[in-house]
Design an enzyme around this catalytic site. Structure first.
Site, mmCIF file in Angstrom:
data_model
loop_
_atom_site.group_PDB
_atom_site.id
_atom_site.type_symbol
_atom_site.label_atom_id
_atom_site.label_comp_id
_atom_site.label_asym_id
_atom_site.label_seq_id
_atom_site.Cartn_x
_atom_site.Cartn_y
_atom_site.Cartn_z
ATOM 1 N N LYS A 67 0.814 -1.228 0.000
ATOM 2 C CA LYS A 67 0.000 0.000 0.000
ATOM 3 C C LYS A 67 0.845 1.276 0.000
ATOM 4 C CE LYS A 67 -4.273 -1.745 2.123
ATOM 5 N NZ LYS A 67 -5.254 -1.503 3.184
ATOM 6 N N ASP A 103 -10.593 2.560 2.133
ATOM 7 C CA ASP A 103 -10.797 1.929 3.446
ATOM 8 C C ASP A 103 -11.693 2.784 4.348
ATOM 9 O OD1 ASP A 103 -9.405 -0.435 2.983
ATOM 10 O OD2 ASP A 103 -7.483 0.425 3.586
#
Length: 275
Positions: A67, A103
């Site tokens: 990420k 997210d």
């Protein structure tokens, strides 16, 4: 027309449930597309990013440990990715590779689903100061929560987040009295996962109208959620966050905003229980 292709990449990646989620939607909406899991070692990730366009991918998802590398490797980023410091969704816009982070969106949409109006509830206590807590704090701030308390054993990490997110976000080394007026308790740590079944905080100190949520979804009911349920508090498990965070990417790659349904949830629950 060429098949629309997307992917999820991580290292390891075999455990990912994303192909099941996206495969379910592709099938449900009759879209000619594919979504596959691709294991990419960290040393090969930069080359992998560069090859996406020529390999016909419209984009994909990025998970651990890539990420931060994706954050550094894209040409443009959305506001959520900049705030969270990580990228979990990739797409092309006019030939330019963009990175976003869904997210926080997934976290908020899960609460919207199960506890409409949750953001009007008052102070929030966030357990943990890792990458997941950044996404949660971003979502809380976006929804206008003015008092966010980060609790982390290593206080310096909580302080770093409180500086990053600014006014209204405070850092604490222990839960102490923080729960007495808290209306939302969120666990973003790995405590409560299978093999790590410690109670991360005792919900006994919360007011009766508090909501307790855990971003862990294996097991679906963590020790924290079980203790909160025993107190008859509203509890929300972490599976919905996984399902909802997949929505924006699917819409970008395949041109249709998918629905998170009880059927999809049941399918993923069965998969979790089957393992």
């Amino acid at each position: 027309m060429a098949e629309k292709k997307a992917f999820v990449t991580g290292h390891p990646i075999a455990h990912s449930r994303s192909p099941k989620i996206h495969g379910y939607w592709l099938n449900k909406y009759g879209i000619d597309g594919s979504y596959q899991a691709i294991d990419v070692a960290p040393a090969d990730f930069t080359d992998f990013l560069k090859s996406l366009g020529e390999n016909g991918y419209r984009g994909g998802n990025v998970t651990i440990p890539h990420k931060e590398a994706a954050f550094a490797g894209v040409a443009r980023r959305d506001h959520a990715a900049d705030e969270i410091g990580a990228v979990n969704t990739l797409w092309f816009e006019n030939g330019v590779l963009w990175g976003g982070n869904t997210d926080g969106y997934g976290f908020a949409a899960n609460l919207d689903d199960h506890a409409p109006g949750w953001a009007d509830n008052g102070p929030a206590v966030v357990l943990g100061a890792g990458g997941a807590s950044r996404a949660v704090i971003h979502a809380l701030k976006e929804r206008g929560i003015k008092d966010i308390r980060i609790v982390n054993r290593t206080l310096a990490r909580a302080e770093e987040l409180s500086r990053h997110f600014g006014p209204g976000v405070s850092a604490h080394g222990a839960v102490g009295e923080l729960l007495a007026d808290a209306c939302l308790l969120i666990n973003t740590t790995a405590l409560g996962m299978h093999g790590n079944e410690t109670l991360v905080a005792d919900p006994a100190g919360l007011p009766d109208h508090a909501i307790v949520t855990d971003i862990v979804y294996v097991p679906l009911e963590t020790p924290l959620l079980a203790a909160a349920r025993a107190r008859r508090l509203k509890t929300i498990d972490g599976l919905g966050m996984l399902l909802h965070q997949a929505v924006p990417g699917f819409e970008r790659w395949f041109g249709r905003k998918p629905e998170v349904t009880s059927e999809l949830r049941s399918m993923i629950v069965a998969d979790i229980e089957g393992h």
